[in-house]
Design an enzyme around this catalytic site. Structure first.
Site, PDB file in Angstrom:
ATOM      1  CB  SER A   2      -0.935   0.000   1.213  1.00 34.12           C
ATOM      2  OG  SER A   2      -0.206  -0.152   2.405  1.00 34.12           O
ATOM      3  CB  THR A  15     -41.891  25.067  -7.732  1.00 33.91           C
ATOM      4  OG1 THR A  15     -43.076  25.431  -8.444  1.00 33.91           O
ATOM      5  CG2 THR A  15     -41.733  25.983  -6.531  1.00 33.91           C
ATOM      6  CG  HIS A  16     -43.034  21.577 -10.415  1.00 29.33           C
ATOM      7  ND1 HIS A  16     -43.223  20.258 -10.096  1.00 29.33           N
ATOM      8  CD2 HIS A  16     -43.711  22.285  -9.470  1.00 29.33           C
ATOM      9  CE1 HIS A  16     -43.999  20.173  -9.027  1.00 29.33           C
ATOM     10  NE2 HIS A  16     -44.302  21.384  -8.620  1.00 29.33           N
ATOM     11  CB  SER A  76     -16.325  24.769 -28.748  1.00 27.20           C
ATOM     12  OG  SER A  76     -16.342  23.893 -29.848  1.00 27.20           O
ATOM     13  CG  ASN A 121     -18.598  24.901 -23.871  1.00 30.54           C
ATOM     14  OD1 ASN A 121     -19.672  25.357 -24.274  1.00 30.54           O
ATOM     15  ND2 ASN A 121     -17.763  24.249 -24.646  1.00 30.54           N
ATOM     16  CD  GLU A 152     -20.587  21.356 -18.919  1.00 32.86           C
ATOM     17  OE1 GLU A 152     -20.494  20.314 -19.573  1.00 32.86           O
ATOM     18  OE2 GLU A 152     -20.439  22.479 -19.426  1.00 32.86           O
TER      19      GLU A 152
HETATM   20  N1  ARG Z   1      -1.113  -1.286   5.127  1.00 31.19           N
HETATM   21  C1  ARG Z   1      -2.060  -1.760   6.091  1.00 31.19           C
HETATM   22  C2  ARG Z   1      -3.383  -1.028   5.913  1.00 31.19           C
HETATM   23  O1  ARG Z   1      -3.391  -0.041   5.249  1.00 31.19           O
HETATM   24  C3  ARG Z   1      -1.553  -1.515   7.455  1.00 31.19           C
HETATM   25  C4  ARG Z   1      -2.061  -2.477   8.470  1.00 31.19           C
HETATM   26  C5  ARG Z   1      -1.493  -3.813   8.246  1.00 31.19           C
HETATM   27  N2  ARG Z   1      -1.833  -4.715   9.262  1.00 31.19           N
HETATM   28  C6  ARG Z   1      -1.801  -6.028   9.045  1.00 31.19           C
HETATM   29  N3  ARG Z   1      -2.147  -6.781  10.029  1.00 31.19           N
HETATM   30  N4  ARG Z   1      -1.426  -6.541   7.894  1.00 31.19           N
HETATM   31  O2  ARG Z   1      -4.407  -1.422   6.386  1.00 31.19           O
END
Ligand code: ARG
Length: 461
Positions: free
Chosen positions: A23, A155-156, A277, A285, A290
């Site tokens: 992560s 309204t509407h 455009s 635009n 948007e």
């Molecule tokens: N990278 C993990 C998360 O974002 C951290 C916690 C990891 N804990 C574990 N028991 N693997 O959730």
């Protein structure tokens, strides 16, 4: 890099599985909070006699140098690390040796991640709150600028009654002010410290959770270690608050898009917040509005994604929960981006008074006021409603509006109609006569503006 848990295993993790599991590419943004949490934890361990003073000093020095090097760019995140927590711990151990290995006493990554994300969101939410306050100021300033400008209220999406543009804008001011409240509520509930929950069951060490909670600016400790590492309610609450805010921004955007069209032409957006455009030279635009409307769907998606991720999870931590961060980070980034463009777009938006006023003069917008006129002359409301309905039908047949219908035609509808009706149904009178609390009348609008100005002062204090 050898895994921290390599001792238990005979084979290394498959490369694709390793990337899948990691992560760090998105949780690296919490590096500062991870270091802050570690500093507080280490200080507590030393205070409780679990770490020696020299070890604490080495840890603090090491973490400070890591922070400095990350911020200067001298140290880069290792994308092979599993996550930001592992990365910083490994780097610390590489720098200071054994003391680094002692830092993880009486804590787990589960409580580390739960602390880091709270600290991170607390900082981001303070920024977002300031932006919504700024938005509120921009809207209230616009409302003041256009407090007397008459436009049709709908309204509407059918012209209904005359209002002022200021009154219309103040409706949004009310929504944004509640959005600030929702954000504050969510942050207040989030601000309890899970650190010391450890993996899930707490620890055998004599720790001081109050001490770390206080050092990290929390309002208290989370009362149950299993909840401490399992709870992601705060992410959901924030995502809900962001979704409602985006819904408001989206409705506002939708109106701005309509008002910018040639069919309405009630407002002109500043060139710096519109695009041309590639083929049609005449186009201007409202892309920003948007996009804000479009990105609302994305924030709802983040909320739905996390709700769905969490719904089937047994207690306590499960790796599924790693998905929380991409959802909440995407939402905070999106909301921030939207606000940063939306605020100046509103501040520079100009109304086109002639067009608003002209539109208000068409469509029998003063019919309610004509009925009220008859009521004041003694007719019951339901009868007056019917007479005015017939009068409107007559006007449509003749191709005129109520203000243009001749007196003898009025008299044929009801003997109660007299010359003064023309004054009574002028747009200015219709607006001026709205005296109820919260209405479009000038006194009410002035009062609403004054209240918001007071509120903004408090919000900024
Ligand atoms: N990278 C993990 C998360 O974002 C951290 C916690 C990891 N804990 C574990 N028991 N693997 O959730």
């Amino acid at each position: 890099m050898e895994k921290m848990w390599a001792g238990r295993f005979e084979k290394a993790l498959d490369k694709k599985a390793d990337d899948f599991n990691s992560s760090i590419r998105f949780d690296c943004r919490m590096y500062k909070q991870d270091i802050e949490g570690s500093l507080a934890h280490a200080a507590m361990l030393e205070a409780k006699g679990i770490l020696k003073k020299e070890e604490l000093d080495a840890i603090c020095g090491g973490l400070a140098s890591i922070l400095e090097d990350l911020e200067s760019g001298a140290l880069e995140f290792d994308m092979n690390a599993e996550d930001i927590h592992m990365f910083i711990e490994a780097e610390l151990t590489a720098r200071i040796g054994d003391a680094g290995k002692r830092l993880h006493t009486a804590r787990s990554r589960n409580d580390q991640v739960a602390v880091d994300i709270r600290l991170y969101l607390r900082d981001v939410c303070a920024e977002l709150r300031a932006l919504i306050v700024e938005l509120l100021c921009a809207v209230v300033d616009k409302a003041e600028e256009y407090k007397d400008l008459i436009m049709p209220g709908y309204t509407h999406l059918q012209r209904a009654q005359p209002i002022t543009f200021g009154h219309h804008l103040l409706a949004y001011a009310n929504m944004f002010s509640r959005d600030i409240g929702r954000l504050e509520d969510a942050v207040a509930r989030m601000n309890y410290c899970p650190l010391g929950s450890c993996a899930l069951a707490g620890t055998t060490y004599d720790t001081d959770r109050e001490m770390t909670a206080e050092a990290l600016g929390f309002d208290g400790v989370m009362g149950n270690s299993i909840d401490g590492v399992s709870d992601r309610d705060f992410c959901l609450e924030l995502l809900s608050a962001f979704s409602v805010l985006m819904m408001h921004l989206s409705r506002f955007s939708e109106e701005i898009i309509l008002w910018s069209s040639w069919e309405f032409k009630f407002v002109e957006l500043d060139d710096s917040y519109t695009t041309g455009s590639s083929i049609m030279p005449q186009k201007k635009n409202p892309d920003m509005a948007e996009l804000v409307r479009g990105k609302t769907g994305r924030v709802y998606g983040d909320l739905m994604a996390l709700l769905t991720t969490l719904k089937g999870l047994p207690l306590a931590y499960n790796k599924d929960m790693q998905e929380d961060k991409e959802a909440i980070f995407d939402a905070v980034d999106t909301v921030k981006m939207c606000l940063e463009v939306f605020i100046p777009m509103i501040a520079t938006m100009k109304a086109i008074p002639e067009n608003m006023y002209k539109a208000a003069g068409q469509g029998f917008i003063n019919a309610t006021d004509l009925a009220d006129y008859l009521v004041r002359k003694g007719m019951p409301f339901r009868s007056a409603y019917k007479v005015v309905g017939q009068t409107v039908a007559l006007c449509i047949k003749k191709g005129v509006v109520l203000d243009e219908l001749a007196m003898d035609e009025y008299k044929a509808q009801s003997e109660l109609f007299e010359e003064d009706l023309y004054e009574e149904i002028s747009l200015e009178t219709c607006v001026k006569k709205r005296i109820s609390e919260g209405s479009t009348g000038p006194a009410s609008v002035e009062k609403q503006i004054a209240c918001f100005k007071e509120k903004i002062k408090e919000l900024k204090a």
